[in-house]
Scaffold this motif. Structure first.
Motif, PDB file in Angstrom:
ATOM      1  N   ALA A 174      12.940 -40.430 -49.191  1.00  9.70           N
ATOM      2  CA  ALA A 174      13.633 -39.468 -48.338  1.00  9.70           C
ATOM      3  C   ALA A 174      14.942 -39.003 -48.952  1.00  9.70           C
ATOM      4  N   SER A 175      15.527 -39.807 -49.824  1.00  7.41           N
ATOM      5  CA  SER A 175      16.818 -39.468 -50.398  1.00  7.41           C
ATOM      6  C   SER A 175      16.715 -38.398 -51.477  1.00  7.41           C
ATOM      7  N   LEU A 176      15.522 -38.194 -52.032  1.00  5.51           N
ATOM      8  CA  LEU A 176      15.368 -37.212 -53.093  1.00  5.51           C
ATOM      9  C   LEU A 176      15.376 -35.802 -52.522  1.00  5.51           C
ATOM     10  N   GLY A 177      15.981 -34.868 -53.219  1.00  3.01           N
ATOM     11  CA  GLY A 177      15.889 -33.469 -52.841  1.00  3.01           C
ATOM     12  C   GLY A 177      14.471 -32.982 -53.025  1.00  3.01           C
ATOM     13  N   LEU A 178      14.137 -31.889 -52.363  1.00  3.59           N
ATOM     14  CA  LEU A 178      12.765 -31.393 -52.421  1.00  3.59           C
ATOM     15  C   LEU A 178      12.359 -30.986 -53.830  1.00  3.59           C
ATOM     16  N   THR A 179      13.310 -30.568 -54.639  1.00  4.69           N
ATOM     17  CA  THR A 179      12.971 -30.082 -55.985  1.00  4.69           C
ATOM     18  C   THR A 179      13.705 -30.850 -57.065  1.00  4.69           C
ATOM     19  N   GLY A 180      14.219 -32.023 -56.752  1.00  2.00           N
ATOM     20  CA  GLY A 180      15.105 -32.731 -57.664  1.00  2.00           C
ATOM     21  C   GLY A 180      14.505 -33.107 -58.998  1.00  2.00           C
ATOM     22  N   SER A 181      13.185 -33.308 -59.062  1.00  2.00           N
ATOM     23  CA  SER A 181      12.580 -33.776 -60.308  1.00  2.00           C
ATOM     24  C   SER A 181      12.079 -32.642 -61.195  1.00  2.00           C
ATOM     25  N   LEU A 182      12.274 -31.397 -60.786  1.00  2.00           N
ATOM     26  CA  LEU A 182      11.775 -30.260 -61.560  1.00  2.00           C
ATOM     27  C   LEU A 182      12.804 -29.797 -62.594  1.00  2.00           C
ATOM     28  N   PRO A 183      12.343 -29.133 -63.665  1.00  2.00           N
ATOM     29  CA  PRO A 183      13.273 -28.472 -64.582  1.00  2.00           C
ATOM     30  C   PRO A 183      14.111 -27.449 -63.808  1.00  2.00           C
ATOM     31  N   PRO A 184      15.319 -27.140 -64.287  1.00  2.00           N
ATOM     32  CA  PRO A 184      16.248 -26.303 -63.504  1.00  2.00           C
ATOM     33  C   PRO A 184      15.667 -24.972 -63.030  1.00  2.00           C
ATOM     34  N   LEU A 185      15.009 -24.224 -63.915  1.00  2.00           N
ATOM     35  CA  LEU A 185      14.494 -22.918 -63.514  1.00  2.00           C
ATOM     36  C   LEU A 185      13.376 -23.062 -62.490  1.00  2.00           C
ATOM     37  N   ALA A 186      12.473 -24.010 -62.693  1.00  2.00           N
ATOM     38  CA  ALA A 186      11.396 -24.244 -61.731  1.00  2.00           C
ATOM     39  C   ALA A 186      11.963 -24.718 -60.402  1.00  2.00           C
ATOM     40  N   ALA A 187      13.008 -25.548 -60.455  1.00  2.00           N
ATOM     41  CA  ALA A 187      13.628 -26.046 -59.231  1.00  2.00           C
ATOM     42  C   ALA A 187      14.253 -24.906 -58.432  1.00  2.00           C
ATOM     43  N   VAL A 215       5.772 -14.796 -70.919  1.00  2.00           N
ATOM     44  CA  VAL A 215       5.011 -15.052 -69.693  1.00  2.00           C
ATOM     45  C   VAL A 215       4.347 -16.425 -69.757  1.00  2.00           C
ATOM     46  N   ARG A 216       3.874 -16.804 -70.935  1.00  2.00           N
ATOM     47  CA  ARG A 216       3.254 -18.126 -71.081  1.00  2.00           C
ATOM     48  C   ARG A 216       4.207 -19.228 -70.639  1.00  2.00           C
ATOM     49  N   ASP A 217       5.474 -19.124 -71.032  1.00  2.00           N
ATOM     50  CA  ASP A 217       6.457 -20.137 -70.648  1.00  2.00           C
ATOM     51  C   ASP A 217       6.742 -20.091 -69.149  1.00  2.00           C
ATOM     52  N   ILE A 218       6.762 -18.908 -68.574  1.00  2.00           N
ATOM     53  CA  ILE A 218       6.967 -18.796 -67.131  1.00  2.00           C
ATOM     54  C   ILE A 218       5.830 -19.497 -66.387  1.00  2.00           C
ATOM     55  N   TYR A 219       4.611 -19.263 -66.844  1.00  2.00           N
ATOM     56  CA  TYR A 219       3.459 -19.877 -66.186  1.00  2.00           C
ATOM     57  C   TYR A 219       3.479 -21.401 -66.313  1.00  2.00           C
ATOM     58  N   LEU A 220       3.697 -21.880 -67.534  1.00  2.00           N
ATOM     59  CA  LEU A 220       3.556 -23.313 -67.790  1.00  2.00           C
ATOM     60  C   LEU A 220       4.797 -24.124 -67.421  1.00  2.00           C
ATOM     61  N   ASP A 221       5.974 -23.515 -67.507  1.00  2.00           N
ATOM     62  CA  ASP A 221       7.216 -24.262 -67.269  1.00  2.00           C
ATOM     63  C   ASP A 221       7.847 -23.988 -65.918  1.00  2.00           C
ATOM     64  N   VAL A 222       7.385 -22.963 -65.215  1.00  2.00           N
ATOM     65  CA  VAL A 222       7.940 -22.647 -63.892  1.00  2.00           C
ATOM     66  C   VAL A 222       6.859 -22.724 -62.821  1.00  2.00           C
ATOM     67  N   PHE A 223       5.857 -21.851 -62.919  1.00  2.00           N
ATOM     68  CA  PHE A 223       4.836 -21.811 -61.876  1.00  2.00           C
ATOM     69  C   PHE A 223       4.064 -23.126 -61.755  1.00  2.00           C
ATOM     70  N   SER A 224       3.603 -23.668 -62.877  1.00  2.00           N
ATOM     71  CA  SER A 224       2.768 -24.879 -62.820  1.00  2.00           C
ATOM     72  C   SER A 224       3.497 -26.060 -62.193  1.00  2.00           C
ATOM     73  N   PRO A 225       4.696 -26.435 -62.674  1.00  2.00           N
ATOM     74  CA  PRO A 225       5.381 -27.563 -62.028  1.00  2.00           C
ATOM     75  C   PRO A 225       5.780 -27.273 -60.593  1.00  2.00           C
ATOM     76  N   ALA A 226       6.127 -26.018 -60.290  1.00  2.00           N
ATOM     77  CA  ALA A 226       6.493 -25.676 -58.915  1.00  2.00           C
ATOM     78  C   ALA A 226       5.304 -25.836 -57.982  1.00  2.00           C
ATOM     79  N   GLN A 227       4.119 -25.408 -58.414  1.00  2.00           N
ATOM     80  CA  GLN A 227       2.930 -25.548 -57.576  1.00  2.00           C
ATOM     81  C   GLN A 227       2.549 -27.006 -57.379  1.00  2.00           C
TER      82      GLN A 227
END
Length: 411
Positions: A174-187, A215-227
């Motif tokens: 419960a103490s973790l933020g909802l996006t705390g473990s993601l890379p900064p842009l994905a978070a 776009v490849r980096d957006i997909y793999l480094d932002v969208f994928s971890p966010a999903q």
């Protein structure tokens, strides 16, 4: 008529009774060993069971709805619809599992389901009521010999429920933020979606693309971890299903907004004499992953056709045949990608593969499969007749190139 459960191995009979004190690895070994010793139902029994999945689910729901304190004692307030969905998913999963049994599948899926539903308010007592009731219904709906074939699996689940329940260490932090473990842009991207601000989320991504981020980096480094994080948050009941659906729909919209960048960046790659048709099997509604695969392959010079979620077999086969017949102008789709994220969808994938293999119009189409069932059991793709599988979108592009006889990007 209640069914007497025949002799089946209890986990305690395989390893010591204090196995749960030996850590999660030992506990898992206990459970897998017990499942491995269970008898596999005959094909005839399995077929009879599969035909009753819908009616068993409906009657199980009606039985439990008759419990006066159902929500207060068993499932949590407002969770009746979720319980009904669980009953149908339960019987569908078990019928799919018995067609391709693997101990790790049963143990991991049971643990995942119990943890997920408990996070949404279900209590352990629910399974202590549901499983015996389901077992009783087997005896009512199925011939005695068929019920006897299926019953040991309910015995396993009921007797080993304590080992399947989540431990305190497995509860969400419960103490973790909802996006705390993601890379900064994905978070930051996921934070905007969770705030309901798809305009700013879109602006953030389009700004990165305009600034030169591939776009490849957006997909793999932002969208994928966010999903992935989005699914985990829903599983742990930290966001609603409505918010999860909104965020996923927003990501699909933003993916569409990136098409000009996909085509511009893809123009730097020589067009390949190869094509890829991506689809989600019948009943499969999770489509972001396959959309990503198609877009990434488009970037690499493939012609791609994404057919969407829940695509009927005939529509897929006819589409492939038409592309092969016409040559699609200059290319032909020699590869089919099939996405399946739930175990109960695997029989539909196998059915599609068998239909394709027997279709004289499609002699050389290679098939790639992907999704959670193929991660949990890495030989499953081979067992159902596919040509390959991939663990994620990045690996899928590499596997497709190999299946198409290509090696280096731009070759």
């Amino acid at each position: 008529m209640a069914v007497l459960v025949p002799n089946y191995p209890l986990a305690e009979a395989v390893l010591p009774k204090d196995a749960s004190q030996g850590g999660p690895e030992l506990c898992t070994a206990v459970l897998k060993a017990a499942v491995a010793a269970l008898p596999v139902p005959s094909p005839a029994s399995l077929e009879r069971f599969q035909k009753q999945v819908q009616s068993l689910s409906q009657e199980l729901t009606q039985r439990l709805l008759g419990i006066s304190d159902l929500e207060e004692r068993l499932i949590g307030i407002g969770n009746r619809d979720m319980m009904e969905a669980n009953h149908l998913n339960h019987f569908r999963f078990l019928s799919a599992y018995l067609a391709n049994p693997n101990p790790d599948d049963l143990v991991s899926t049971a643990r995942w389901a119990i943890r997920t539903y408990m996070a949404h308010g279900f209590r352990p007592e629910y399974w202590r009521v549901m499983l015996p009731t389901a077992l009783e219904l087997l005896g009512k709906r199925l011939p005695k010999d068929v019920a006897k074939d299926i019953a040991p699996y309910y015995g396993f689940l009921a007797e080993n429920l304590e080992l399947l329940l989540p431990t305190p260490e497995e509860q969400p932090e419960a103490s973790l933020g909802l996006t705390g473990s993601l890379p900064p842009l994905a978070a930051r991207y996921l934070e905007l979606l969770l705030e309901g601000d798809r305009r700013q989320a879109s602006s953030l991504i389009l700004g990165q693309a305009a600034g030169g981020m591939p776009v490849r980096d957006i997909y793999l480094d932002v969208f994928s971890p966010a999903q992935r994080m989005l699914g985990q948050l829903w599983q742990e009941n930290r966001i609603s299903v409505a918010l999860e659906h909104f965020a996923t729909a927003a990501t699909q919209m933003i993916m569409s907004q990136l098409f000009p960048y996909i085509f511009a960046q893809g123009a730097d790659q020589p067009r390949l004499d190869a094509g890829f048709v991506g689809c989600c099997v019948q009943g499969e509604l999770h489509e972001v992953g396959m959309r990503m695969v198609c877009d990434l392959l488009e970037l690499e010079g493939f012609d791609t056709w994404y057919l969407g979620a829940n695509t009927p077999d005939k529509a897929i086969l006819d589409f492939l045949a038409e592309k092969l017949r016409s040559g699609a102008g200059r290319t032909k789709p020699i590869l089919l990608g099939v996405s399946c994220t739930i175990a109960q969808g695997v029989p539909f994938v196998e059915r599609l593969i068998q239909a394709l293999r027997s279709d004289a119009r499609l002699p050389d189409v290679k098939i790639l499969v992907g999704g959670l069932p193929f991660l949990r059991r890495e030989d499953l793709w081979l067992k159902i007749g596919a040509d390959a599988h991939a663990r994620d979108a990045a690996e899928a592009t590499q596997v497709v190139r190999r299946l198409a006889g290509l090696t280096e990007v731009g070759a």
